[in-house]
Design an enzyme around this catalytic site. Sequence first.
Site, mmCIF file in Angstrom:
data_model
loop_
_atom_site.group_PDB
_atom_site.id
_atom_site.type_symbol
_atom_site.label_atom_id
_atom_site.label_comp_id
_atom_site.label_asym_id
_atom_site.label_seq_id
_atom_site.Cartn_x
_atom_site.Cartn_y
_atom_site.Cartn_z
ATOM 1 N N THR A 84 67.868 49.287 15.713
ATOM 2 C CA THR A 84 66.473 49.009 16.047
ATOM 3 C C THR A 84 65.839 48.048 15.055
ATOM 4 O O THR A 84 65.008 47.215 15.418
ATOM 5 C CB THR A 84 65.664 50.316 16.108
ATOM 6 O OG1 THR A 84 66.206 51.155 17.133
ATOM 7 C CG2 THR A 84 64.193 50.061 16.404
ATOM 8 N N THR B 209 69.502 54.186 13.970
ATOM 9 C CA THR B 209 69.220 55.536 13.461
ATOM 10 C C THR B 209 69.898 56.648 14.259
ATOM 11 O O THR B 209 70.006 57.769 13.769
ATOM 12 C CB THR B 209 67.708 55.808 13.436
ATOM 13 O OG1 THR B 209 67.183 55.703 14.763
ATOM 14 C CG2 THR B 209 66.993 54.830 12.511
ATOM 15 N N ASP B 210 70.366 56.370 15.482
ATOM 16 C CA ASP B 210 70.895 57.433 16.329
ATOM 17 C C ASP B 210 72.053 58.181 15.672
ATOM 18 O O ASP B 210 72.117 59.410 15.695
ATOM 19 C CB ASP B 210 71.329 56.877 17.687
ATOM 20 C CG ASP B 210 70.150 56.607 18.601
ATOM 21 O OD1 ASP B 210 69.010 56.933 18.215
ATOM 22 O OD2 ASP B 210 70.360 56.059 19.697
ATOM 23 N N SER C 43 73.924 51.899 16.744
ATOM 24 C CA SER C 43 74.838 52.679 15.904
ATOM 25 C C SER C 43 75.851 53.462 16.725
ATOM 26 O O SER C 43 77.012 53.604 16.330
ATOM 27 C CB SER C 43 74.043 53.637 15.010
ATOM 28 O OG SER C 43 73.240 54.526 15.781
#
Length: 365
Positions: free
Chosen positions: A39, A117-118, A86
């Site tokens: 992101t 961030t996932d 990710s």
Amino acid sequence: MMLVFMNPTSASAAAAIPPLSDSRNPQLPNVIVIATGGTLAGKATDATSFQTYQAGTYLMSDLVNQLPNKDKIANVNTYQFGNKGSGSYSIGDLYDLSLAVDQALEVYDGVVVTSGTDTMEEIAYFLDLTVRSEKPVVVTGAMRPWDVIGTDGPANLYNAIKLAGSGKTKSFGTVLMLNDTIQAAREVTKTNAHRMDTFETPILGALGYIDETNISIYRATARALKAGETDWATPFDLKTITKDKLPAVEIAYAYQDAGGGAINGLVADGVKGIVTAGTGAGGISSKMSAARSNAIKQGVIFVTTTRTGSGTMYPSSSNGIIAGDSLNAQHARIMLLLSMAFSSDFNVIKGWFGTYGTQDVEEAS
């Protein structure tokens, strides 16, 4: 000096880690940002589209060039490892990423890895367990794309560079830095789908935080107490194996009256390691338990964790089952697959979970 990062499983694959700049300021630390996308590098549909964007669009060199005052905190260089979400990276890709980080640390004072961030916590823990250098490794990202109002991307990137260059987390292993907060890779987890303060460390809390020029560290990881010692690094030296040695390890989730089909199916697929995310203190249903017992007879290794979000699993005398300590299921999976890549001996793997898989602070002998 030009560092060449070679993929041991493909003689034709090579990528250059950029050398230090000849025009660098000798009074400042040298930091490289290794970018994987996410992101933070995302391009939004418009300036108010917080959730509608294409992750991994902008190049890190362009983003770093936009940071104001970066020349006051570090000599910054970039390396574009990849540019996607990710969750799109394989375990084999993480193998390559870890080797790239160690190659960069042969020259640079610190590394920042940008990530979506996932699955950031899994990527960070993989690096934590495999990077051989004690120099700072800081993972960062963003919850909002780079080009929207109120984006957290530029501040997170700037502070991550500042932290990596400060040396304050040297020997801590890999840490996360988002939302001005510094967290240990082993313990941190994503807790919310959208909020910018999504990353938290249950029970134990953050390592510290950044307030403009102030970097405050209030606790250290257990590894930091072993700084400079031979056992600071884990046994998981990726330079000694090829990526095809990394086994498939899966997670089975427990719930009310859960069936054994998930475990049976994973075993049928040839999986040799399974982490259970159990209820309460690691409990699983009778059907799952029966499937687990059958799988153990076939040589499958199990690690028990809790789905509750926090809590320690303690060792027992059960054959074929390893206590996951306070690791959540996704962290335990990373620990198990690396352990199984380096040993097929159950007792050795169990021993590694009891040492490198924990964060117990032991009194010096």
